[in-house]
Structures are given as structure tokens and as C-alpha cells.
Design a protein around this motif. Structure first.
Motif, PDB file in Angstrom:
ATOM      1  N   SER A  12       0.822  -1.217   0.000  1.00 28.54           N
ATOM      2  CA  SER A  12       0.000   0.000   0.000  1.00 28.54           C
ATOM      3  C   SER A  12       0.854   1.265   0.000  1.00 28.54           C
ATOM      4  N   ILE A  13       1.827   1.343   0.904  1.00 30.18           N
ATOM      5  CA  ILE A  13       2.636   2.568   0.996  1.00 30.18           C
ATOM      6  C   ILE A  13       3.523   2.716  -0.235  1.00 30.18           C
ATOM      7  N   SER A  14       4.032   1.599  -0.770  1.00 28.09           N
ATOM      8  CA  SER A  14       4.886   1.649  -1.966  1.00 28.09           C
ATOM      9  C   SER A  14       4.094   2.123  -3.176  1.00 28.09           C
ATOM     10  N   ASP A  15       2.886   1.571  -3.337  1.00 16.70           N
ATOM     11  CA  ASP A  15       2.047   1.971  -4.473  1.00 16.70           C
ATOM     12  C   ASP A  15       1.618   3.432  -4.363  1.00 16.70           C
ATOM     13  N   ASN A  16       1.291   3.873  -3.145  1.00 15.43           N
ATOM     14  CA  ASN A  16       0.908   5.278  -2.953  1.00 15.43           C
ATOM     15  C   ASN A  16       2.072   6.217  -3.280  1.00 15.43           C
ATOM     16  N   LEU A  17       3.265   5.809  -2.894  1.00 17.25           N
ATOM     17  CA  LEU A  17       4.459   6.603  -3.197  1.00 17.25           C
ATOM     18  C   LEU A  17       4.697   6.644  -4.707  1.00 17.25           C
ATOM     19  N   ALA A  18       4.561   5.495  -5.353  1.00 16.94           N
ATOM     20  CA  ALA A  18       4.747   5.423  -6.814  1.00 16.94           C
ATOM     21  C   ALA A  18       3.725   6.292  -7.536  1.00 16.94           C
ATOM     22  N   LYS A  19       2.467   6.224  -7.100  1.00 17.14           N
ATOM     23  CA  LYS A  19       1.409   6.981  -7.768  1.00 17.14           C
ATOM     24  C   LYS A  19       1.581   8.487  -7.588  1.00 17.14           C
ATOM     25  N   GLU A  20       2.060   8.907  -6.412  1.00 16.25           N
ATOM     26  CA  GLU A  20       2.259  10.340  -6.192  1.00 16.25           C
ATOM     27  C   GLU A  20       3.434  10.872  -7.013  1.00 16.25           C
ATOM     28  N   LEU A  21       4.512  10.103  -7.080  1.00 17.03           N
ATOM     29  CA  LEU A  21       5.641  10.493  -7.935  1.00 17.03           C
ATOM     30  C   LEU A  21       5.194  10.588  -9.390  1.00 17.03           C
ATOM     31  N   LEU A  22       4.426   9.592  -9.802  1.00 13.23           N
ATOM     32  CA  LEU A  22       3.915   9.573 -11.176  1.00 13.23           C
ATOM     33  C   LEU A  22       3.066  10.798 -11.452  1.00 13.23           C
ATOM     34  N   GLN A  23       2.158  11.130 -10.519  1.00 11.43           N
ATOM     35  CA  GLN A  23       1.254  12.257 -10.733  1.00 11.43           C
ATOM     36  C   GLN A  23       2.005  13.581 -10.780  1.00 11.43           C
ATOM     37  N   CYS A  24       3.072  13.688  -9.988  1.00 13.89           N
ATOM     38  CA  CYS A  24       3.913  14.901 -10.061  1.00 13.89           C
ATOM     39  C   CYS A  24       4.467  15.075 -11.472  1.00 13.89           C
ATOM     40  N   GLY A  25       4.968  13.963 -12.040  1.00 17.09           N
ATOM     41  CA  GLY A  25       5.502  14.010 -13.401  1.00 17.09           C
ATOM     42  C   GLY A  25       4.432  14.318 -14.428  1.00 17.09           C
ATOM     43  N   ILE A  26       3.238  13.704 -14.257  1.00 17.66           N
ATOM     44  CA  ILE A  26       2.130  13.925 -15.198  1.00 17.66           C
ATOM     45  C   ILE A  26       1.699  15.393 -15.173  1.00 17.66           C
ATOM     46  N   ASP A  27       1.549  15.949 -13.964  1.00 22.90           N
ATOM     47  CA  ASP A  27       1.111  17.354 -13.847  1.00 22.90           C
ATOM     48  C   ASP A  27       2.132  18.311 -14.457  1.00 22.90           C
ATOM     49  N   PHE A  28       3.413  18.045 -14.196  1.00 22.95           N
ATOM     50  CA  PHE A  28       4.464  18.897 -14.763  1.00 22.95           C
ATOM     51  C   PHE A  28       4.447  18.806 -16.287  1.00 22.95           C
ATOM     52  N   GLY A  85       1.929  17.995 -18.172  1.00 19.76           N
ATOM     53  CA  GLY A  85       0.720  18.651 -18.681  1.00 19.76           C
ATOM     54  C   GLY A  85       0.844  20.147 -18.768  1.00 19.76           C
ATOM     55  N   GLU A  86       1.609  20.731 -17.848  1.00 12.86           N
ATOM     56  CA  GLU A  86       1.793  22.184 -17.840  1.00 12.86           C
ATOM     57  C   GLU A  86       2.655  22.666 -19.001  1.00 12.86           C
ATOM     58  N   LEU A 118      21.315  18.810 -16.342  1.00 10.20           N
ATOM     59  CA  LEU A 118      21.094  20.164 -16.855  1.00 10.20           C
ATOM     60  C   LEU A 118      20.649  20.181 -18.307  1.00 10.20           C
ATOM     61  N   ASN A 119      21.152  19.222 -19.091  1.00  9.17           N
ATOM     62  CA  ASN A 119      20.818  19.230 -20.522  1.00  9.17           C
ATOM     63  C   ASN A 119      19.582  18.396 -20.855  1.00  9.17           C
ATOM     64  N   ASP A 120      18.878  17.888 -19.823  1.00  8.26           N
ATOM     65  CA  ASP A 120      17.663  17.101 -20.080  1.00  8.26           C
ATOM     66  C   ASP A 120      16.548  17.989 -20.615  1.00  8.26           C
ATOM     67  N   LYS A 121      15.829  17.455 -21.607  1.00  7.01           N
ATOM     68  CA  LYS A 121      14.646  18.153 -22.108  1.00  7.01           C
ATOM     69  C   LYS A 121      13.429  17.669 -21.324  1.00  7.01           C
ATOM     70  N   LEU A 122      12.274  18.271 -21.622  1.00  8.28           N
ATOM     71  CA  LEU A 122      11.053  17.972 -20.870  1.00  8.28           C
ATOM     72  C   LEU A 122      10.769  16.475 -20.791  1.00  8.28           C
ATOM     73  N   GLY A 123      10.750  15.810 -21.928  1.00  8.17           N
ATOM     74  CA  GLY A 123      10.412  14.388 -21.962  1.00  8.17           C
ATOM     75  C   GLY A 123      11.393  13.540 -21.173  1.00  8.17           C
ATOM     76  N   ASP A 124      12.692  13.835 -21.296  1.00  8.41           N
ATOM     77  CA  ASP A 124      13.720  13.062 -20.585  1.00  8.41           C
ATOM     78  C   ASP A 124      13.590  13.223 -19.072  1.00  8.41           C
ATOM     79  N   ALA A 125      13.334  14.460 -18.632  1.00  9.23           N
ATOM     80  CA  ALA A 125      13.211  14.726 -17.189  1.00  9.23           C
ATOM     81  C   ALA A 125      11.993  14.021 -16.609  1.00  9.23           C
ATOM     82  N   VAL A 126      10.863  14.107 -17.297  1.00  7.50           N
ATOM     83  CA  VAL A 126       9.633  13.459 -16.823  1.00  7.50           C
ATOM     84  C   VAL A 126       9.792  11.944 -16.833  1.00  7.50           C
ATOM     85  N   LEU A 127      10.468  11.422 -17.853  1.00  4.53           N
ATOM     86  CA  LEU A 127      10.684   9.974 -17.933  1.00  4.53           C
ATOM     87  C   LEU A 127      11.467   9.478 -16.713  1.00  4.53           C
TER      88      LEU A 127
END
Length: 589
Positions: free
Chosen positions: A275-291, A293-294, A319-328
Motif C-alpha cells: 500500500s505505501i509503496s504503491d501510494n508513493l509510486a502513484k504520487e511520484l507519477l502524478q507529479c511528473g504527469i502534472d508537470f 501537462g503544464e 542540466l541538458n535534459d529536455k522535458l520528456g527526458d526529465a519526466v521519464l
């Protein structure tokens, strides 16, 4: 507080086994020394650790801690007792600053034997000695600490534990053993949780109750800390999704250590850990998704945000990462934590999606000059999907799409994938709509709801659509489907022309050319199916003796049959089905 070095018995200069009378006597001694300002010392002190602080405040606090039996039992587990001459000999070694000698004496008595009425004090003293030795040099010796804990737990879980309890209380049955173990483990967690973390690895045969309590003590704080961090992260992300990358990086840095501890304690099928691992994974994922999306619409704007994180990234963003690389990278970190199927599938789906987005980066940059024309085509497609799609609308769609498609081709090149996708999309919509409408028209004519002349009109429009379509298709698989449908409509047009050429200008119901029953069923002497039946009569049946006999008898009896059946709708429908099947058979030849 360290349960041994700051033990109240040690502060007061007592053994844990000292009687109430001895404790009272010691209180009086200390009180007298404090009154005259003399230093407080004890014959029970030894210098393996620094002498504890002994002022009026600390002395009073120490006495309070051992006022009741329950507390004396708990603190006694972390100090020495003197029950027999063996203990006395070993404790004498401590006075001479020889901890190893004391351990050696007690070890010889234990010598692999279980806890009994003679050695129970040796077990608790040996446990205390090893716990003391594990931190004597300022560095924790895990193995010695584990040995100390095991001796203590062996004593507590033995049938002779009551002998130890009798040192402190006359009512040994009033002591809750599980509660005592819990207090014991709590004290160890407060002092040094690392010992307990390693206890699970060193001891595979722990009592199930001890193991449960041990896991609970070790996991409670990390679980609580991770959950609090997830909640804080969720609120921060919702307030400012543009900081999603930074928030995810902080969440990972703040929870990594606690999660690793839990990973060592739990198995992957433990519900709390999943439960705690999945919640942590989902929150990290959502941070990336929201970023994502912006900034997905304007990748350049995300550069500064990525640089801020990259300066001290825990996730590995550069420093040289683009949007897609950073979110990935955020998604891939989330994947490490996901355990349950739902969380794992969601993370992996998003990883696939962002990888595809990264792959198409050059494509997105190339279509910028054609953006306004692409929007024009999107509007055309949207309008077309809202209308009652027919052949006329399909033709209009193709005509209206020609100009923006041409401009897109000029802007980004006719070989650009986006140009081909849109061109094919327009063509597929127009073709599918046309084919669907012609199927509807064919069904109407088969049910005498559409005249052959109106059907011919629709067919001509369909062929106009297909003439336009040819220039829209850009991929081989689409062209193959187009050719198949186009050839079908061309054959249909030729067949219709051939049939119409043989339809007389006026109705001729004479016996020589009439087809009474078919005319009754299809309602029109010039219906193209009636024409097909007459052709079969003239070109096939009339060439054979039996065919001629059939024709003669047909014209002899059919007029009267028609007269009797013309009002029988149900029988007419049966005859129509039979004739439809027969016409289908002769049409295939």
C-alpha cells in the motif's frame, strides 16, 4: 535516552536486583552527599563508559523511574543483576575494566544451555554486557548487539522468566510478557534502530509474537513519515503543478531511506508495504504527469524548471535534459516503488506514452509552421462528425480539405508523417461514410424502397467521391482498401448501364415478354431484378427444351396465380426471398 549508559540503576549506583531496602539506603546516602556537596560515587561504578551525570535533578529523576515494579522490570532488562556467585565474579571483572573477562565467565555458564532456574541471571547479564560492548568504542558493532538482544529475548520467552521477574515482584503472573517485549523493543528502537533492523536478518527462528512486534516497532515510524511526505507532496503539487518536477525530486529524497528500511523488513506481499509503496509510486507519477501537462504545449518554458531540479537532483535529472527526458526519469523512479498490478500498469503505460512523445520530438518541431492549417483540418473533421454523414457531405469534406492540406504539404513537406496522417484521416472518413451510405441505399432498393434511377444517381456521386479520394491516400494499406471499393462501384455502374439498356421505354405486359410474378413481387416491370430474370429467361432457359416447357407453363398459370396472390403480403415476402436468392445465384455466374 540510551537504555544502558543512561539507565536509572546506573545513575544511582545500584544493581537492578537490589532490594527495596538497599534502594532506600542508597537514597539516604546520596541525599547526605548532596547536602554536604561531596561527589556521588558507587562501588558499583566502572569506567567502561563515562560516569553518568549525578546532580540533584538527575538523581531525583532516576529514583522516579524505578518507583513502581513495572518500570523496574523494564529498566532492569538493560542493566546488570547480582543473583549468585557467578554474577559476583563477573561483575568484579567490570570493576577492573575487563568487560571481556565478565563475558567469558557468563559464556562458560551458558555454554549453549537453555534458560533454567540456575542461569537465568547469567542470560540477562550476558545480554546487557554484549549490548554495552557493541557501542563501547563509539561505533556500533551490529553482530555483538544482535547477540545481546537474542540473549534477552531467549530469557523473556523462556519458561523460567518468572525467576527473573521474582527479583522485582512477588506477583509474577501480573506481568504481561507481550507488553514487556514491546517496551523492550521500543527502548532499543529509541537507542539504535539499526540493531533491530539487523535482528531479522541474523535470526530466522524468532518467536512469531516477537517477530510481529519487532516488525511493527521497526515499521511504524518509517510508514508514518512516508505517508506524511506523500500528503504534503500532494498538496504542494495541486497548489503549483509547474513545480511538479521539483516536488517529485524532494519526495524521492525525503522517503528513499525510510522506504529502503521497509523493503528490508517486509516482503512484497505484505499489505502495508504494498500500500505505501504503491501510494508513493502513484504520487511520484502524478507529479511528473502534472508537470508534463503544464509544459507539453510549450517545451521551451520548462527548461528553467528542469535546471533548478538538476542542480541537486536525487532522481538523476541533468542540466541538458529536455522535458520528456526529465519526466521519464520521474516515471522510472515511480516504477521502482510500484508493486501492485494497478500501480505498476499505470506507471508503465505512462512510461510508454512519454517515450513515444520523446520519439516524436523532431516531428512536433517540424509541424509548427503548419499549425494553423492543422487546426483548420481539425475543425473540418469535427464539423463532419457532427453532421448526418452522406455522400454529399463526404464530397464537401474532400473539397474543403484540399487547400489546407496543400498548404501543410508546402510548409512541412509532402513526406512529413503528419501530412500523411491527416490526408489519410480525411480520406478514410469520406470513404467510410460513402460506403456506409451506399450499403443503406442497396438495402433500400432490395426492399423496393428506392427506385433504380435514384440508386443510379447515388452511385454516380459515390464515384465522384472516389475520384477525389485517389489523391488523398498516402499509404499502401489504405490504397488497397480504396481500390477494392472503387472497383466494386465501377462494376456496379457497368452492370446497371447494361441492365438499363435492355429496359423498354414502355411497359410491355404481353405474354411474350411479361414476367407476372416477379413484377408483382418487385412492384415495377422495369425493376432491375425483374430485368435480370427476363435476361435469364431469354439467354438461358429459352435455349433448352425443358426451359421452353417451363416458360410455356409459367405464362399459362402465372396470371391467374398473380390475381389470387397479389393481396397476400406474407406469401409475397416469401416469394421475394426465394427470387432474391435465385437472382444472387445467377448473378455470380
Amino acid at each position: 535516552m540510551h537504555p544502558i549508559t543512561q539507565n536509572p540503576f546506573r545513575t544511582l549506583g545500584l544493581w537492578a536486583s537490589d532490594t527495596n531496602r538497599e534502594i532506600s539506603k542508597r537514597r539516604s546516602q546520596i541525599k547526605a552527599l548532596l547536602k554536604v556537596g561531596k561527589p556521588i560515587s558507587s562501588k558499583k561504578d566502572f569506567d567502561l563508559q563515562s560516569i553518568p551525570k549525578r546532580d540533584e535533578s538527575s538523581i531525583e529523576e532516576a529514583f522516579k523511574k524505578i518507583e513502581n515494579e513495572k518500570d523496574r522490570i523494564i529498566y532492569g532488562l538493560f542493566w546488570f543483576v547480582k543473583v549468585n556467585h557467578i554474577d559476583e565474579m563477573a561483575l568484579e571483572g567490570l570493576h577492573k575494566e575487563n568487560l571481556d573477562r565478565a563475558i567469558s565467565i557468563w559464556e562458560k555458564v551458558v555454554d549453549g544451555k537453555p534458560v533454567n532456574s540456575s542461569n537465568f541471571s547469567v542470560y540477562t547479564n550476558l545480554g546487557t554486557a554484549y549490548l554495552l560492548k557493541s557501542s563501547t568504542n563509539g561505533e556500533l558493532n551490529i553482530q555483538e548487539g544482535i547477540i545481546g538482544i537474542k540473549h534477552k529475548l531467549n530469557l523473556i520467552n523462556s519458561s523460567n522468566f518468572d525467576n527473573y521477574l521474582s527479583i522485582f515482584t512477588d506477583n509474577t503472573k501480573s506481568v504481561n510478557k507481550s507488553e514487556l517485549i514491546e517496551h523492550f523493543l521500543n527502548e532499543l528502537v529509541s537507542a539504535n534502530g539499526e540493531l533491530l533492523e539487523n535482528l531479522l536478518e541474523y535470526e530466522n527462528k524468532l518467536d512469531s509474537n516477537v517477530k510481529r512486534l519487532l516488525i511493527e516497532r521497526l515499521s511504524t515510524q518509517p510508514l508514518d513519515r512516508i505517508q506524511k511526505k506523500i500528503t504534503l507532496t500532494k498538496n504542494a503539487r495541486k497548489n503549483k503543478p509547474t513545480n511538479g518536477l521539483m516536488i517529485a525530486d524532494k519526495l524521492y529524497a525525503d522517503t528513499k531511506s525510510d522506504w529502503e528500511k521497509l523493503d528490508e523488513i517486509f516482503t512484497d506481499d505484505d499489505i502495508q508495504f504494498v500500500s505505501i509503496s504503491d501510494n508513493l509510486a502513484k504520487e511520484l507519477l502524478q507529479c511528473g504527469i502534472d508537470f508534463f501537462g503544464e509544459f507539453s504545449e510549450n517545451e521551451k518554458v520548462s527548461t528553467n524548471h528542469i535546471r533548478e531540479v538538476a542542480i541537486a537532483s536525487s532522481i538523476g535529472i541533468k542540466l541538458n535534459d529536455k522535458l520528456g527526458d526529465a519526466v521519464l526519469k520521474v516515471f522510472e523512479v515511480a516504477e521502482r516503488f510500484a508493486i501492485g498490478n494497478l500501480a505498476t500498469d499505470r506507471v508503465q503505460d505512462n512510461i510508454v506514452g512519454v517515450k513515444e512523445w520523446i520519439k516524436n520530438a523532431d516531428l512536433r518541431m517540424n509541424i509548427e509552421p503548419a499549425k494553423q492549417y492543422l487546426e483548420e483540418l481539425d475543425n473540418l473533421i469535427e464539423d463532419f462528425n457532427r453532421t448526418h454523414r452522406n455522400i454529399t457531405e463526404s464530397l464537401f469534406l474532400l473539397i474543403n480539405a484540399e487547400t489546407p492540406l496543400k498548404k501543410i504539404g508546402n510548409a512541412i513537406g509532402a513526406e512529413n508523417q503528419v501530412y500523411k496522417i491527416y490526408s489519410n484521416k480525411i480520406a478514410v472518413l469520406a470513404q467510410n461514410s460513402t460506403v456506409a451510405f451506399m450499403r443503406f441505399a442497396d438495402n433500400q432498393i432490395a426492399n423496393n424502397q428506392l427506385s433504380i434511377f435514384r440508386f443510379e444517381e447515388y452511385l454516380k456521386k459515390a464515384l465522384n467521391v472516389f475520384r477525389k479520394l485517389k489523391s488523398f491516400y498516402k499509404t499502401p494499406e489504405n490504397v488497397d482498401i480504396f481500390n477494392l471499393n472503387h472497383q466494386g462501384y465501377l462494376r456496379m455502374s457497368r452492370e446497371l448501364t447494361r441492365i438499363q439498356a435492355k429496359i423498354p421505354l414502355t411497359n410491355n405486359n404481353s405474354q411474350s415478354s411479361g414476367c407476372y410474378i416477379a413484377t408483382m413481387v418487385y412492384g415495377d416491370y422495369n425493376h432491375f431484378k425483374v430485368v435480370q430474370l427476363r435476361e435469364f429467361r431469354d439467354n438461358n432457359l429459352s435455349n433448352y427444351r425443358i426451359g421452353k416447357a417451363f416458360i410455356r407453363n409459367y405464362y399459362r398459370y402465372s396470371p391467374k396465380l398473380v390475381e389470387n396472390l397479389k393481396t397476400k403480403l406474407f406469401i409475397n415476402s416469401i416469394i421475394k426471398k426465394v427470387l432474391d436468392g435465385f437472382i444472387w445465384l445467377i448473378s455470380r455466374k
